[in-house]
Design a protein around this motif. Structure first.
Motif, PDB file in Angstrom:
ATOM      1  N   GLN A  41      61.701  10.400  45.662  1.00 30.21           N
ATOM      2  CA  GLN A  41      60.884  11.493  45.323  1.00 30.21           C
ATOM      3  C   GLN A  41      60.364  12.039  46.561  1.00 30.21           C
ATOM      4  OE1 GLN A  41      60.163  13.215  42.232  1.00 30.21           O
ATOM      5  NE2 GLN A  41      61.893  12.052  41.459  1.00 30.21           N
ATOM      6  N   MET A  42      59.984  10.905  47.610  1.00 24.36           N
ATOM      7  CA  MET A  42      59.550  11.607  48.843  1.00 24.36           C
ATOM      8  C   MET A  42      60.049  12.496  49.379  1.00 24.36           C
ATOM      9  SD  MET A  42      58.618   8.905  51.778  1.00 24.36           S
ATOM     10  CE  MET A  42      60.382   8.630  52.418  1.00 24.36           C
ATOM     11  N   ASP A  49      51.116  14.486  53.957  1.00 22.65           N
ATOM     12  CA  ASP A  49      49.977  14.654  54.961  1.00 22.65           C
ATOM     13  C   ASP A  49      49.033  13.398  54.702  1.00 22.65           C
ATOM     14  OD1 ASP A  49      49.628  16.810  56.098  1.00 22.65           O
ATOM     15  OD2 ASP A  49      48.983  18.000  54.445  1.00 22.65           O
ATOM     16  N   ASN A  50      49.394  12.309  53.796  1.00 16.36           N
ATOM     17  CA  ASN A  50      48.732  11.306  53.611  1.00 16.36           C
ATOM     18  C   ASN A  50      49.213   9.777  53.939  1.00 16.36           C
ATOM     19  OD1 ASN A  50      50.243  11.338  51.239  1.00 16.36           O
ATOM     20  ND2 ASN A  50      48.588  11.370  49.807  1.00 16.36           N
ATOM     21  N   TYR A  51      50.474  10.012  54.693  1.00 17.55           N
ATOM     22  CA  TYR A  51      50.930   8.717  55.164  1.00 17.55           C
ATOM     23  C   TYR A  51      50.572   8.455  56.626  1.00 17.55           C
ATOM     24  CZ  TYR A  51      54.463   5.016  55.945  1.00 17.55           C
ATOM     25  OH  TYR A  51      55.002   3.904  56.106  1.00 17.55           O
ATOM     26  N   PRO A  52      49.877   7.324  56.994  1.00 16.18           N
ATOM     27  CA  PRO A  52      49.150   7.106  58.245  1.00 16.18           C
ATOM     28  C   PRO A  52      50.326   6.954  59.175  1.00 16.18           C
ATOM     29  CG  PRO A  52      48.341   5.674  56.642  1.00 16.18           C
ATOM     30  CD  PRO A  52      49.488   6.320  55.922  1.00 16.18           C
ATOM     31  N   GLY A  53      49.722   7.704  60.270  1.00 13.36           N
ATOM     32  CA  GLY A  53      50.685   7.549  61.667  1.00 13.36           C
ATOM     33  C   GLY A  53      51.235   9.125  61.904  1.00 13.36           C
ATOM     34  N   PHE A  54      51.129   9.767  61.092  1.00 15.76           N
ATOM     35  CA  PHE A  54      51.769  11.323  61.484  1.00 15.76           C
ATOM     36  C   PHE A  54      50.467  12.151  61.396  1.00 15.76           C
ATOM     37  CE2 PHE A  54      55.205   8.537  59.666  1.00 15.76           C
ATOM     38  CZ  PHE A  54      55.967   8.707  60.458  1.00 15.76           C
ATOM     39  N   GLU A  55      50.155  12.525  62.520  1.00 18.61           N
ATOM     40  CA  GLU A  55      48.731  13.370  62.443  1.00 18.61           C
ATOM     41  C   GLU A  55      48.853  14.771  62.121  1.00 18.61           C
ATOM     42  OE1 GLU A  55      50.646  12.527  65.110  1.00 18.61           O
ATOM     43  OE2 GLU A  55      50.069  13.362  66.965  1.00 18.61           O
ATOM     44  N   ALA A  56      50.144  15.252  62.198  1.00 16.97           N
ATOM     45  CA  ALA A  56      50.378  16.686  61.727  1.00 16.97           C
ATOM     46  C   ALA A  56      51.103  16.557  60.499  1.00 16.97           C
ATOM     47  CB  ALA A  56      51.345  17.290  62.849  1.00 16.97           C
ATOM     48  N   GLY A  57      51.172  15.488  59.721  1.00 14.12           N
ATOM     49  CA  GLY A  57      52.027  15.489  58.633  1.00 14.12           C
ATOM     50  C   GLY A  57      53.438  15.280  58.822  1.00 14.12           C
ATOM     51  N   ARG A 283      50.434   5.804  42.755  1.00 13.38           N
ATOM     52  CA  ARG A 283      51.772   5.587  42.937  1.00 13.38           C
ATOM     53  C   ARG A 283      51.922   6.680  44.302  1.00 13.38           C
ATOM     54  NH1 ARG A 283      51.815   4.985  37.365  1.00 13.38           N
ATOM     55  NH2 ARG A 283      53.170   3.085  36.851  1.00 13.38           N
ATOM     56  N   GLN A 284      51.659   6.082  45.271  1.00  7.88           N
ATOM     57  CA  GLN A 284      52.125   6.896  46.620  1.00  7.88           C
ATOM     58  C   GLN A 284      52.933   6.287  47.582  1.00  7.88           C
ATOM     59  OE1 GLN A 284      49.037   9.545  47.809  1.00  7.88           O
ATOM     60  NE2 GLN A 284      49.684   9.662  45.573  1.00  7.88           N
ATOM     61  N   VAL A 285      52.974   6.865  48.703  1.00  8.76           N
ATOM     62  CA  VAL A 285      54.357   6.456  49.739  1.00  8.76           C
ATOM     63  C   VAL A 285      53.727   5.039  50.089  1.00  8.76           C
ATOM     64  CG1 VAL A 285      55.684   6.614  51.724  1.00  8.76           C
ATOM     65  CG2 VAL A 285      55.117   8.743  50.116  1.00  8.76           C
ATOM     66  N   VAL A 286      52.527   5.217  50.540  1.00  8.70           N
ATOM     67  CA  VAL A 286      51.730   3.918  51.065  1.00  8.70           C
ATOM     68  C   VAL A 286      51.837   2.840  50.377  1.00  8.70           C
ATOM     69  CG1 VAL A 286      50.026   4.895  52.929  1.00  8.70           C
ATOM     70  CG2 VAL A 286      49.528   4.965  50.692  1.00  8.70           C
ATOM     71  N   THR A 287      51.483   2.963  48.993  1.00  5.55           N
ATOM     72  CA  THR A 287      51.688   1.811  48.207  1.00  5.55           C
ATOM     73  C   THR A 287      53.050   1.207  47.735  1.00  5.55           C
ATOM     74  OG1 THR A 287      51.320   3.089  46.145  1.00  5.55           O
ATOM     75  CG2 THR A 287      49.496   2.444  47.068  1.00  5.55           C
ATOM     76  N   ALA A 288      53.789   2.366  47.918  1.00  4.00           N
ATOM     77  CA  ALA A 288      55.196   1.939  47.445  1.00  4.00           C
ATOM     78  C   ALA A 288      55.723   1.270  48.692  1.00  4.00           C
ATOM     79  CB  ALA A 288      55.959   3.293  47.593  1.00  4.00           C
TER      80      ALA A 288
END
Ligand code: NAP
Length: 302
Positions: A41-42, A49-57, A283-288
């Protein structure tokens, strides 16, 4: 003799490729079985914008490709095949696919969840001709047009905000009088002039000629109906876990999600569920991706 993998990972989204990364780095012989293309789905999201490490998304499709490449650097394999059936009754687990049968000592189910449909008569027929399930994928077709978004959760409000930057006008149709979405999105919504909110309303009918021409909405209290002219409808009413192929082989909850706690262990020893497909609060990319790593930790222990 058929090859026996240490780990089969079903689904190549963030949970799947995180499991593949951790498993291959740990020296496990693993394969990701993916139906279409990496990212899940990603990959349908233009900016995360809410996956850490990518300051500009980061573009969701690009992030999916990067996750695959990273896992493959350590030896993980990808096979493009759709899983049709599984058999977890014996020590060596069987996974049947459109490309044949695979055997493994452990399995990680990481098939995620797909968009829910409204279930209206002509909804399927007009997919791509005005009915959509992904604003970030298809919103660009509606520059300076009128669209309707259905739903009241984070996805629907986010979709309405995204579309408001492209379309001339956005109707946000929600069946109750309060949103489920979080404050940060609602405060943005309040400031957005071209979004009209229609509370206590459901879509009774999708109006069409050659393509979508509007929606008939029904007031849930008065049952009164009204036609709204719009060029497209974005259905954003939650997701449905991809678990049909499991056919009773592991326990599911009432919503069809695989029952598994933070350990990702299912009720079958050696079978794990990671990412959106399992029962979880967020259910988010970080939790996945966290689930993918956890599944490998407990698979190694197993
Ligand atoms: P959701 O939170 O389950 O919301 C679904 C919405 O659709 C609800 O408002 C629901 O109405 C409505 N709905 C359900 N079935 C319907 C039907 N048949 N007809 C009309 N309306 C219907 O789903 P989501 O918004 O896709 O979010 C899924 C998960 O991802 C949530 O945990 C969410 O917080 C998370 N998420 C987070 C972010 C973020 O933080 N960046 C972004 C997107 C999603 P009711 O309210 O009446 O039940």
């Amino acid at each position: 003799m058929q090859h026996i993998f240490d780990m089969i990972i079903i689904g190549g989204g963030p949970a799947g490729y995180s499991a593949a990364l951790y498993a291959s780095r740990a020296g496990m012989d693993c394969v990701v079985l993916e139906k279409m293309s990496p990212g899940g789905q990603m990959a349908l999201t233009d900016v995360i914008d809410n996956y850490p490490g990518f300051e500009a998304g980061v573009d969701g499709f690009d992030l999916g490709m990067k996750m695959q490449t990273q896992a493959e650097r350590f030896g993980a394999k990808t096979e493009y095949a759709e899983v049709t059936d599984v058999d977890f009754t014996e020590k060596i687990k069987k996974v049947r696919t459109t490309a044949g049968e695979y055997l493994s000592k452990t399995v990680v189910i990481a098939t995620g969840a797909n968009a829910r449909e409204l279930g209206l008569e002509n909804e399927k027929e007009f997919v791509g001709r005005g009915v959509h399930y992904c604003a970030h994928c298809d919103g660009r077709f509606y520059k300076d047009k009128i669209v309707a978004v259905v739903g009241g959760g984070n996805s629907a409000v986010q979709d309405a905000l995204y579309l408001s930057r492209l379309a001339k006008k956005v109707y946000l149709i929600h069946r109750r009088d309060t949103f489920r979405a979080t404050k940060i999105y609602l405060s943005q919504l309040e400031k957005t002039k071209n979004v009209e909110i229609l509370f206590n309303s459901t879509v009774a009918e999708i109006l069409t000629d050659e393509r979508v021409s509007g929606v008939k909405i029904k007031d849930v209290n008065t049952e009164k109906t009204e036609n709204i002219v719009c060029d497209g409808v974005f259905v954003s009413i939650g997701r449905k876990p991809v678990t049909e192929f499991l056919k009773g082989s592991v326990k599911l909850d009432n919503g069809g999600y695989v029952l598994a706690d933070e350990t990702t262990k299912t009720d079958v020893a050696g079978v794990f569920a990671a990412g959106d497909v399992r029962t979880k609060a967020l259910r988010q990319v970080v939790t996945a991706v966290a689930d993918g790593a956890t599944a490998v930790h407990f698979a190694e222990e197993f």
